[in-house]
Design a protein around this motif. Structure first.
Motif, PDB file in Angstrom:
ATOM      1  N   MET A 155       0.823  -1.209   0.000  1.00  0.00           N
ATOM      2  CA  MET A 155       0.000   0.000   0.000  1.00  0.00           C
ATOM      3  C   MET A 155       0.859   1.262   0.000  1.00  0.00           C
ATOM      4  O   MET A 155       0.564   2.220  -0.717  1.00  0.00           O
ATOM      5  CB  MET A 155      -0.965  -0.002   1.191  1.00  0.00           C
ATOM      6  N   VAL A 156       1.924   1.265   0.793  1.00  0.00           N
ATOM      7  CA  VAL A 156       2.819   2.427   0.813  1.00  0.00           C
ATOM      8  C   VAL A 156       3.480   2.597  -0.555  1.00  0.00           C
ATOM      9  O   VAL A 156       3.491   3.694  -1.123  1.00  0.00           O
ATOM     10  CB  VAL A 156       3.887   2.295   1.931  1.00  0.00           C
ATOM     11  N   THR A 157       4.009   1.510  -1.089  1.00  0.00           N
ATOM     12  CA  THR A 157       4.695   1.566  -2.381  1.00  0.00           C
ATOM     13  C   THR A 157       3.750   2.028  -3.482  1.00  0.00           C
ATOM     14  O   THR A 157       4.073   2.953  -4.242  1.00  0.00           O
ATOM     15  CB  THR A 157       5.297   0.194  -2.734  1.00  0.00           C
ATOM     16  N   SER A 158       2.593   1.416  -3.588  1.00  0.00           N
ATOM     17  CA  SER A 158       1.664   1.787  -4.663  1.00  0.00           C
ATOM     18  C   SER A 158       1.090   3.189  -4.436  1.00  0.00           C
ATOM     19  O   SER A 158       0.902   3.944  -5.394  1.00  0.00           O
ATOM     20  CB  SER A 158       0.560   0.748  -4.822  1.00  0.00           C
ATOM     21  N   GLY A 159       0.841   3.547  -3.203  1.00  0.00           N
ATOM     22  CA  GLY A 159       0.362   4.899  -2.900  1.00  0.00           C
ATOM     23  C   GLY A 159       1.352   5.967  -3.327  1.00  0.00           C
ATOM     24  O   GLY A 159       0.973   6.997  -3.912  1.00  0.00           O
ATOM     25  N   LEU A 160       2.620   5.711  -3.065  1.00  0.00           N
ATOM     26  CA  LEU A 160       3.659   6.669  -3.466  1.00  0.00           C
ATOM     27  C   LEU A 160       3.838   6.698  -4.985  1.00  0.00           C
ATOM     28  O   LEU A 160       4.151   7.743  -5.557  1.00  0.00           O
ATOM     29  CB  LEU A 160       4.986   6.357  -2.771  1.00  0.00           C
ATOM     30  N   MET A 161       3.616   5.553  -5.627  1.00  0.00           N
ATOM     31  CA  MET A 161       3.675   5.530  -7.094  1.00  0.00           C
ATOM     32  C   MET A 161       2.552   6.395  -7.673  1.00  0.00           C
ATOM     33  O   MET A 161       2.763   7.132  -8.647  1.00  0.00           O
ATOM     34  CB  MET A 161       3.559   4.095  -7.614  1.00  0.00           C
ATOM     35  N   VAL A 162       1.372   6.329  -7.075  1.00  0.00           N
ATOM     36  CA  VAL A 162       0.249   7.161  -7.524  1.00  0.00           C
ATOM     37  C   VAL A 162       0.587   8.634  -7.312  1.00  0.00           C
ATOM     38  O   VAL A 162       0.379   9.469  -8.198  1.00  0.00           O
ATOM     39  CB  VAL A 162      -1.060   6.777  -6.793  1.00  0.00           C
ATOM     40  N   TRP A 163       1.112   8.947  -6.143  1.00  0.00           N
ATOM     41  CA  TRP A 163       1.464  10.335  -5.826  1.00  0.00           C
ATOM     42  C   TRP A 163       2.506  10.852  -6.823  1.00  0.00           C
ATOM     43  O   TRP A 163       2.343  11.914  -7.416  1.00  0.00           O
ATOM     44  CB  TRP A 163       1.974  10.400  -4.398  1.00  0.00           C
ATOM     45  N   THR A 176       3.914  13.886 -11.877  1.00  0.00           N
ATOM     46  CA  THR A 176       4.526  13.868 -13.208  1.00  0.00           C
ATOM     47  C   THR A 176       3.522  14.294 -14.269  1.00  0.00           C
ATOM     48  O   THR A 176       3.826  15.137 -15.125  1.00  0.00           O
ATOM     49  CB  THR A 176       5.074  12.468 -13.539  1.00  0.00           C
ATOM     50  N   VAL A 177       2.322  13.717 -14.231  1.00  0.00           N
ATOM     51  CA  VAL A 177       1.288  14.043 -15.214  1.00  0.00           C
ATOM     52  C   VAL A 177       0.907  15.521 -15.117  1.00  0.00           C
ATOM     53  O   VAL A 177       0.666  16.178 -16.144  1.00  0.00           O
ATOM     54  CB  VAL A 177       0.052  13.135 -15.047  1.00  0.00           C
ATOM     55  N   LEU A 178       0.878  16.058 -13.914  1.00  0.00           N
ATOM     56  CA  LEU A 178       0.530  17.464 -13.718  1.00  0.00           C
ATOM     57  C   LEU A 178       1.696  18.404 -14.006  1.00  0.00           C
ATOM     58  O   LEU A 178       1.541  19.624 -13.932  1.00  0.00           O
ATOM     59  CB  LEU A 178       0.008  17.684 -12.297  1.00  0.00           C
ATOM     60  N   GLY A 179       2.873  17.849 -14.307  1.00  0.00           N
ATOM     61  CA  GLY A 179       4.041  18.668 -14.618  1.00  0.00           C
ATOM     62  C   GLY A 179       4.688  19.298 -13.411  1.00  0.00           C
ATOM     63  O   GLY A 179       5.374  20.317 -13.519  1.00  0.00           O
ATOM     64  N   LYS A 180       4.495  18.716 -12.255  1.00  0.00           N
ATOM     65  CA  LYS A 180       5.069  19.249 -11.006  1.00  0.00           C
ATOM     66  C   LYS A 180       6.309  18.455 -10.617  1.00  0.00           C
ATOM     67  O   LYS A 180       6.462  17.300 -10.979  1.00  0.00           O
ATOM     68  CB  LYS A 180       4.037  19.181  -9.888  1.00  0.00           C
ATOM     69  N   GLU A 181       7.167  19.087  -9.857  1.00  0.00           N
ATOM     70  CA  GLU A 181       8.385  18.446  -9.357  1.00  0.00           C
ATOM     71  C   GLU A 181       8.048  17.479  -8.223  1.00  0.00           C
ATOM     72  O   GLU A 181       7.203  17.771  -7.390  1.00  0.00           O
ATOM     73  CB  GLU A 181       9.351  19.500  -8.805  1.00  0.00           C
ATOM     74  N   SER A 182       8.724  16.366  -8.203  1.00  0.00           N
ATOM     75  CA  SER A 182       8.600  15.481  -7.047  1.00  0.00           C
ATOM     76  C   SER A 182       9.828  15.703  -6.176  1.00  0.00           C
ATOM     77  O   SER A 182      10.769  16.372  -6.576  1.00  0.00           O
ATOM     78  CB  SER A 182       8.494  14.023  -7.479  1.00  0.00           C
ATOM     79  N   SER A 183       9.803  15.143  -4.997  1.00  0.00           N
ATOM     80  CA  SER A 183      10.911  15.356  -4.076  1.00  0.00           C
ATOM     81  C   SER A 183      11.558  14.035  -3.695  1.00  0.00           C
ATOM     82  O   SER A 183      10.996  12.957  -3.923  1.00  0.00           O
ATOM     83  CB  SER A 183      10.419  16.081  -2.820  1.00  0.00           C
ATOM     84  N   ALA A 184      12.706  14.140  -3.077  1.00  0.00           N
ATOM     85  CA  ALA A 184      13.409  12.951  -2.595  1.00  0.00           C
ATOM     86  C   ALA A 184      12.608  12.255  -1.498  1.00  0.00           C
ATOM     87  O   ALA A 184      12.756  11.054  -1.288  1.00  0.00           O
ATOM     88  CB  ALA A 184      14.789  13.343  -2.073  1.00  0.00           C
ATOM     89  N   MET A 185      11.735  13.008  -0.841  1.00  0.00           N
ATOM     90  CA  MET A 185      10.893  12.426   0.201  1.00  0.00           C
ATOM     91  C   MET A 185      10.029  11.302  -0.370  1.00  0.00           C
ATOM     92  O   MET A 185       9.850  10.264   0.276  1.00  0.00           O
ATOM     93  CB  MET A 185      10.005  13.495   0.824  1.00  0.00           C
ATOM     94  N   ILE A 186       9.511  11.501  -1.573  1.00  0.00           N
ATOM     95  CA  ILE A 186       8.663  10.480  -2.198  1.00  0.00           C
ATOM     96  C   ILE A 186       9.461   9.199  -2.402  1.00  0.00           C
ATOM     97  O   ILE A 186       8.994   8.108  -2.075  1.00  0.00           O
ATOM     98  CB  ILE A 186       8.081  10.996  -3.529  1.00  0.00           C
ATOM     99  N   SER A 187      10.670   9.328  -2.908  1.00  0.00           N
ATOM    100  CA  SER A 187      11.516   8.147  -3.111  1.00  0.00           C
ATOM    101  C   SER A 187      11.867   7.485  -1.787  1.00  0.00           C
ATOM    102  O   SER A 187      11.903   6.261  -1.692  1.00  0.00           O
ATOM    103  CB  SER A 187      12.797   8.543  -3.844  1.00  0.00           C
TER     104      SER A 187
END
Length: 147
Positions: A85-93, A98-109
């Motif tokens: 759930m954590v892994t797939s939830g973070l993949m969705v986030w 990415t689709v919205l063209g926003k930057e992701s952070s190292a926190m997500i990884s």
């Protein structure tokens, strides 16, 4: 066994819904076809790691009664599901950003890495419980053949 079946059924539903979400969300946001997004991977992760793995675990449970190691089997079930759930939830986030063209952070990884650690810990518990169940089955078989 019912917990494994129910969880596999829920992951099937989530996997199918995530595929629909990916298709519709990328279309609605005019995301270029063929461009990479984590959203495209959620569908297969949930169906494979959720549905397929838990159905295999269900067959193994039916054959070897892995749940006889109650604490280890319980640890497997909850750690594995939490990790997925954590892994797939973070993949969705991450994919949504990415689709919205926003930057992701190292926190997500980092958090996704914790999800992978939970998956791994769950699998370790499962294999230890499975090893014990196989050994117990071999001992029982040996005793039956000796009699």
């Amino acid at each position: 066994m019912k917990r494994l079946f129910n969880a596999a059924a829920i992951y099937t539903l989530l996997g199918l819904l995530s595929g629909v979400f990916y298709r519709e969300f990328t279309k609605a946001n005019e995301f270029p076809e063929g461009a990479f997004s984590q959203l495209g991977l959620v569908h297969t992760h949930l169906l494979t790691l959720g549905t397929v793995v838990l159905l295999i675990a269900l067959v193994i449970e039916k054959t070897f009664v892995v749940s006889s190691s109650t604490k280890l089997f319980g640890a497997f079930f909850w750690l594995y599901n939490a990790g997925l759930m954590v892994t797939s939830g973070l993949m969705v986030w991450h994919g949504t950003l990415t689709v919205l063209g926003k930057e992701s952070s190292a926190m997500i990884s980092g958090i996704a890495g914790l999800g992978h650690i939970l998956l791994t810990a769950g699998l370790v518990c499962f294999f230890i419980a499975l090893g014990r169940a196989v050994k117990s089955a071999d001992t029982t078989r040996a005793q039956v053949h000796a009699a």
